[in-house]
Design a protein around this motif. Structure first.
Motif, PDB file in Angstrom:
ATOM      1  N   PRO A 332       0.839  -1.204   0.000  1.00 40.96           N
ATOM      2  CA  PRO A 332       0.000   0.000   0.000  1.00 40.96           C
ATOM      3  C   PRO A 332       0.870   1.249   0.000  1.00 40.96           C
ATOM      4  N   GLU A 333       0.373   2.286  -0.662  1.00 40.70           N
ATOM      5  CA  GLU A 333       1.150   3.536  -0.687  1.00 40.70           C
ATOM      6  C   GLU A 333       0.823   4.387   0.521  1.00 40.70           C
ATOM      7  N   TYR A 334       1.829   5.059   1.001  1.00 43.77           N
ATOM      8  CA  TYR A 334       1.646   5.956   2.149  1.00 43.77           C
ATOM      9  C   TYR A 334       1.005   7.253   1.672  1.00 43.77           C
ATOM     10  N   SER A 335      -0.179   7.551   2.177  1.00 47.44           N
ATOM     11  CA  SER A 335      -0.904   8.727   1.666  1.00 47.44           C
ATOM     12  C   SER A 335      -0.819   9.925   2.593  1.00 47.44           C
ATOM     13  N   GLY A 336      -0.398   9.684   3.844  1.00 47.27           N
ATOM     14  CA  GLY A 336      -0.343  10.801   4.795  1.00 47.27           C
ATOM     15  C   GLY A 336      -1.706  11.230   5.308  1.00 47.27           C
ATOM     16  N   GLN A 337      -2.748  10.471   5.001  1.00 49.55           N
ATOM     17  CA  GLN A 337      -4.083  10.838   5.490  1.00 49.55           C
ATOM     18  C   GLN A 337      -4.360  10.207   6.843  1.00 49.55           C
ATOM     19  N   ARG A 338      -5.166  10.895   7.630  1.00 53.62           N
ATOM     20  CA  ARG A 338      -5.573  10.342   8.917  1.00 53.62           C
ATOM     21  C   ARG A 338      -6.803   9.462   8.715  1.00 53.62           C
ATOM     22  N   GLY A 339      -6.791   8.279   9.299  1.00 51.89           N
ATOM     23  CA  GLY A 339      -7.847   7.303   9.024  1.00 51.89           C
ATOM     24  C   GLY A 339      -9.034   7.343   9.968  1.00 51.89           C
ATOM     25  N   ASP A 340      -9.142   8.390  10.792  1.00 55.71           N
ATOM     26  CA  ASP A 340     -10.288   8.365  11.724  1.00 55.71           C
ATOM     27  C   ASP A 340     -11.534   9.025  11.127  1.00 55.71           C
ATOM     28  N   HIS A 341     -11.369   9.706   9.983  1.00 57.01           N
ATOM     29  CA  HIS A 341     -12.494  10.299   9.238  1.00 57.01           C
ATOM     30  C   HIS A 341     -13.241  11.375  10.016  1.00 57.01           C
ATOM     31  N   SER A 342     -12.587  11.958  11.007  1.00 57.53           N
ATOM     32  CA  SER A 342     -13.195  13.091  11.707  1.00 57.53           C
ATOM     33  C   SER A 342     -13.416  14.240  10.748  1.00 57.53           C
ATOM     34  N   GLY A 343     -14.483  15.000  10.942  1.00 53.65           N
ATOM     35  CA  GLY A 343     -14.705  16.198  10.137  1.00 53.65           C
ATOM     36  C   GLY A 343     -15.565  15.928   8.916  1.00 53.65           C
ATOM     37  N   VAL A 344     -15.522  16.856   7.964  1.00 57.41           N
ATOM     38  CA  VAL A 344     -16.416  16.833   6.806  1.00 57.41           C
ATOM     39  C   VAL A 344     -15.604  16.562   5.548  1.00 57.41           C
ATOM     40  N   HIS A 345     -16.054  15.591   4.728  1.00 56.21           N
ATOM     41  CA  HIS A 345     -15.271  15.160   3.563  1.00 56.21           C
ATOM     42  C   HIS A 345     -16.183  14.957   2.346  1.00 56.21           C
ATOM     43  N   HIS A 500       2.940   3.164  28.583  1.00 58.54           N
ATOM     44  CA  HIS A 500       3.658   2.802  27.354  1.00 58.54           C
ATOM     45  C   HIS A 500       3.705   4.043  26.469  1.00 58.54           C
ATOM     46  N   LEU A 501       4.832   4.287  25.860  1.00 64.18           N
ATOM     47  CA  LEU A 501       4.942   5.485  25.024  1.00 64.18           C
ATOM     48  C   LEU A 501       5.467   5.152  23.636  1.00 64.18           C
ATOM     49  N   GLY A 502       5.027   5.943  22.669  1.00 66.77           N
ATOM     50  CA  GLY A 502       5.654   5.897  21.348  1.00 66.77           C
ATOM     51  C   GLY A 502       5.076   4.894  20.378  1.00 66.77           C
ATOM     52  N   GLY A 503       3.868   4.421  20.625  1.00 65.95           N
ATOM     53  CA  GLY A 503       3.256   3.502  19.659  1.00 65.95           C
ATOM     54  C   GLY A 503       2.614   4.251  18.503  1.00 65.95           C
ATOM     55  N   SER A 504       2.508   3.573  17.378  1.00 71.56           N
ATOM     56  CA  SER A 504       1.831   4.201  16.233  1.00 71.56           C
ATOM     57  C   SER A 504       1.442   3.118  15.241  1.00 71.56           C
ATOM     58  N   LEU A 505       0.516   3.465  14.368  1.00 77.37           N
ATOM     59  CA  LEU A 505       0.168   2.623  13.229  1.00 77.37           C
ATOM     60  C   LEU A 505       0.418   3.438  11.973  1.00 77.37           C
ATOM     61  N   ALA A 506       0.542   2.736  10.851  1.00 74.21           N
ATOM     62  CA  ALA A 506       0.702   3.462   9.582  1.00 74.21           C
ATOM     63  C   ALA A 506      -0.498   4.379   9.404  1.00 74.21           C
ATOM     64  N   GLY A 507      -0.244   5.580   8.902  1.00 65.13           N
ATOM     65  CA  GLY A 507      -1.362   6.503   8.737  1.00 65.13           C
ATOM     66  C   GLY A 507      -0.867   7.885   8.445  1.00 65.13           C
ATOM     67  N   ALA A 508      -1.425   8.849   9.195  1.00 61.68           N
ATOM     68  CA  ALA A 508      -1.146  10.237   8.853  1.00 61.68           C
ATOM     69  C   ALA A 508       0.322  10.608   9.011  1.00 61.68           C
ATOM     70  N   GLU A 509       0.940  10.137  10.090  1.00 60.83           N
ATOM     71  CA  GLU A 509       2.294  10.619  10.377  1.00 60.83           C
ATOM     72  C   GLU A 509       3.393   9.735   9.820  1.00 60.83           C
ATOM     73  N   VAL A 510       3.167   8.440   9.815  1.00 62.32           N
ATOM     74  CA  VAL A 510       4.244   7.515   9.444  1.00 62.32           C
ATOM     75  C   VAL A 510       3.745   6.460   8.463  1.00 62.32           C
ATOM     76  N   ALA A 511       4.685   5.994   7.626  1.00 63.33           N
ATOM     77  CA  ALA A 511       4.329   4.961   6.652  1.00 63.33           C
ATOM     78  C   ALA A 511       4.272   3.589   7.313  1.00 63.33           C
ATOM     79  N   GLU A 512       5.025   3.417   8.389  1.00 62.02           N
ATOM     80  CA  GLU A 512       5.034   2.131   9.098  1.00 62.02           C
ATOM     81  C   GLU A 512       4.880   2.365  10.586  1.00 62.02           C
ATOM     82  N   GLY A 513       4.048   1.557  11.218  1.00 58.61           N
ATOM     83  CA  GLY A 513       3.805   1.726  12.642  1.00 58.61           C
ATOM     84  C   GLY A 513       4.945   1.188  13.485  1.00 58.61           C
TER      85      GLY A 513
END
Ligand code: SF4
Length: 563
Positions: A332-345, A500-513
């Motif tokens: 999958p390509e890294y799009s830099g989008q946030r996946g929570d879909h908050s807001g109006v789209h 616990h600190l520093g966890g992430s999933l692929a998404g808006a900020e990073v290509a790999e969690g």
């Protein structure tokens, strides 16, 4: 005889490896009590007994192996007795902790929920669950206070709008995740909905697949924001565009959190959409036939994938379970989008979709009914729940967006929440869960809104995620949060959290969690939590480098700035 020969002659003969309960390797003899009851009687058979006996004769007519075992396959767990503190979790038996009421999990499978269905869900909550309803991070609706006598009526109402509790829990393929904007988003790669339906129809309720070694979690998305936490499911189908073959899926297997977290591995194959159901059946079958069944805490698919590696898993899938090999495919390509879909789209058809935060997923029967009214007033006849405990309203008329936003705000559901509320999550916790040591839902609600207020006027972008769990099981995905809080008792009976600190999933900020790490030897009491989090975030804001995320900073910061 050489020196080497002498040492060899002293060695004990090598022991045969212990059988791990892999059906295709070791045979089907059960190696633990769970395997025994699953073998004795297929868990799906408990449905008829609930309808014909237990619902008529009451709670006391339910034998233990059905109550604590097979009921889970029908989405039913006994809930925690009220008033028991965190100490009881380790001191009392499951029977002593259990109430005579049930938590009931409704599998939604990431499908759209019509406004009619919302009212049915709301009616069930008000009529049979004391008004309770939570949106879970598996896109389910979870009720509490369910009496066994009312289960047939609840099932009937759910089925009237296309929902069920079948295999919502248990050692089986649980509710599927689907992109909340499948089929509507303007930038979608592929809509997984019809393929998930094929998988559901083939597998769910089918006794061929109802006895797996452990739970099995499924996700699919075709949206570039990677919105279904695909790295931490047992199997995930992620939409990609193959340069020659068009749109299809990239396949991931073996993800899961709990006490031993693993990210899923890519197999490197391209799954053409028409083969998705076959591939799914193949992966579930591998788990059924080769998964480890000796130790429950080693039984998830992630342990097999770790031992086999992606290459062997692919080979077994292609040679033993599919008619022909799969082509290689792109990641999958890294799009830099946030996946929570908050807001109006924007939708494809000119209408809007609107993502709203019901804080930590807590709603109610009344709110479900009011959400249906507000949706219809805005021109929408359907919503989706999200893996981030949110609601997305589909097909909203652009001119009606503001009215919808205001109406939701009055219900405590925010389209433009503060940064902490937006990405915060909490599991069920001690209110109803027998495994919990601490209260989580209400704590999270107050901590997140307090943090939003304390940082009002400051830019927290990207938002910092705070997730609260009541125990190590990680239902609220603590290892993938910026700040993950694992509930436990500290200093005697004081409710608190390991950090616990520093966890992430692929998404808006990073290509790999990346998985979060615990802060060595540090725990915070529940009462001190807000002040601790404020100090931690202030340390980050003062110390961060240009463009540095919280997760990146937490991995390099000096320890005293994290405590
Ligand atoms: Fe219960 Fe633990 Fe899951 Fe929270 S994380 S819902 S306390 S099992």
């Amino acid at each position: 005889m050489t020196a080497t020969d002498t040492s060899q002659s002293r060695k004990r003969p090598a022991r045969a490896p212990k059988p791990q309960g892999q059906w295709k390797v070791d045979g089907k003899d059960p190696l633990n009590p769970n395997e025994v009851f699953k073998k004795e009687d297929d868990a799906l058979n408990v449905r008829d007994r609930i309808l014909e006996k237990y619902s008529k004769e009451g709670f006391d007519s339910i034998p233990p192996t059905d109550l604590t075992g097979r009921f889970r396959w029908m989405g039913l767990y006994t809930q925690r007795k009220q008033g028991l503190g965190g100490r009881a979790t380790s001191d009392l038996s499951d029977e002593e902790l259990s109430d005579e009421y049930f938590m009931m999990r409704v599998r939604v499978d990431g499908k759209e929920v019509s406004t009619d269905a919302l009212r049915v869900l709301g009616g069930i909550s008000n009529d049979f669950a004391r008004g309770s309803a939570d949106i879970t991070d598996r896109q389910n609706i979870q009720y509490h206070w369910v009496d066994i006598k009312n289960v047939p009526e609840i099932w009937q109402r759910l089925e009237s709008v296309g929902f069920e509790t079948m295999e919502a829990c248990g050692d089986c393929p649980r509710a599927f995740l689907n992109s909340p904007v499948a089929g509507v988003a303007a930038d979608e790669i592929i809509d997984p909905t019809p393929y998930l339906q094929q998988m559901h129809d083939r597998i769910i309720g089918n006794p061929e697949f109802s006895n797996l070694p452990r739970k099995f979690k499924t996700a699919a998305t075709g949206h570039p924001s990677l919105d279904v936490v695909h790295e931490i499911n047992d199997v995930s189908f992620v939409g990609v565009e193959h340069p020659e073959l068009g749109a299809g899926f990239d396949l991931w297997v073996g993800g899961g959190l709990s006490t031993v977290p693993h990210f899923a591995k890519r197999l490197g194959v391209f799954v053409p959409p028409e083969r998705a159901a076959d591939v799914y059946e193949g992966v579930v079958s591998i788990f059924r036939d080769y998964g480890y069944r000796r130790l429950r805490n080693k039984a998830r698919l992630k342990f097999l994938v770790k031992d086999w590696g992606a290459e062997k898993f692919r080979e077994v899938l292609e040679t033993e379970y599919l008619d022909s090999p799969l082509p290689d495919g792109p990641a999958p390509e890294y799009s830099g989008q946030r996946g929570d879909h908050s807001g109006v789209h924007d939708q494809k058809d000119g209408r809007k979709y609107v993502g709203a935060t019901a804080v930590v997923g807590r709603i109610s029967g009344d709110i479900l009914n009011q959400v249906a009214d507000l949706a219809e007033a805005a021109g929408s006849k359907r919503v989706k729940f999200t893996p981030h405990q949110k609601i997305v309203f589909l097909d909203v008329i652009p001119e009606k967006v503001d009215e919808l936003v205001e109406g939701l705000y009055a219900l405590g559901i925010q389209v433009y929440p503060g940064p902490f509320t937006r990405v915060g999550m909490a599991c069920t916790g001690i209110e109803y869960c027998k495994l919990s040591f601490v209260e989580t839902k209400e704590k999270a609600r107050t901590v997140l809104s307090e943090l939003d207020q304390r940082f009002a006027g400051e830019t927290i972008d990207p938002p910092i995620s705070v997730h609260l769990n009541g125990c190590p099981n990680s239902c609220a995905r603590i290892q993938t949060a910026d700040i993950g809080l694992k509930g436990q008792l500290i200093e005697g009976d004081t409710p608190g959290f390991q950090v616990h600190l520093g966890g992430s999933l692929a998404g808006a900020e990073v290509a790999e969690g990346e998985l979060g790490q615990s802060v060595r030897g540090f725990k915070v009491s529940s009462d001190d939590l807000t002040d601790y989090l404020e100090g931690l975030v202030r340390n980050f804001l003062a110390d961060r480098g240009e463009g540095e995320t919280f997760a990146e900073w937490s991995r390099r910061a000096e320890e005293e700035k994290l405590k």
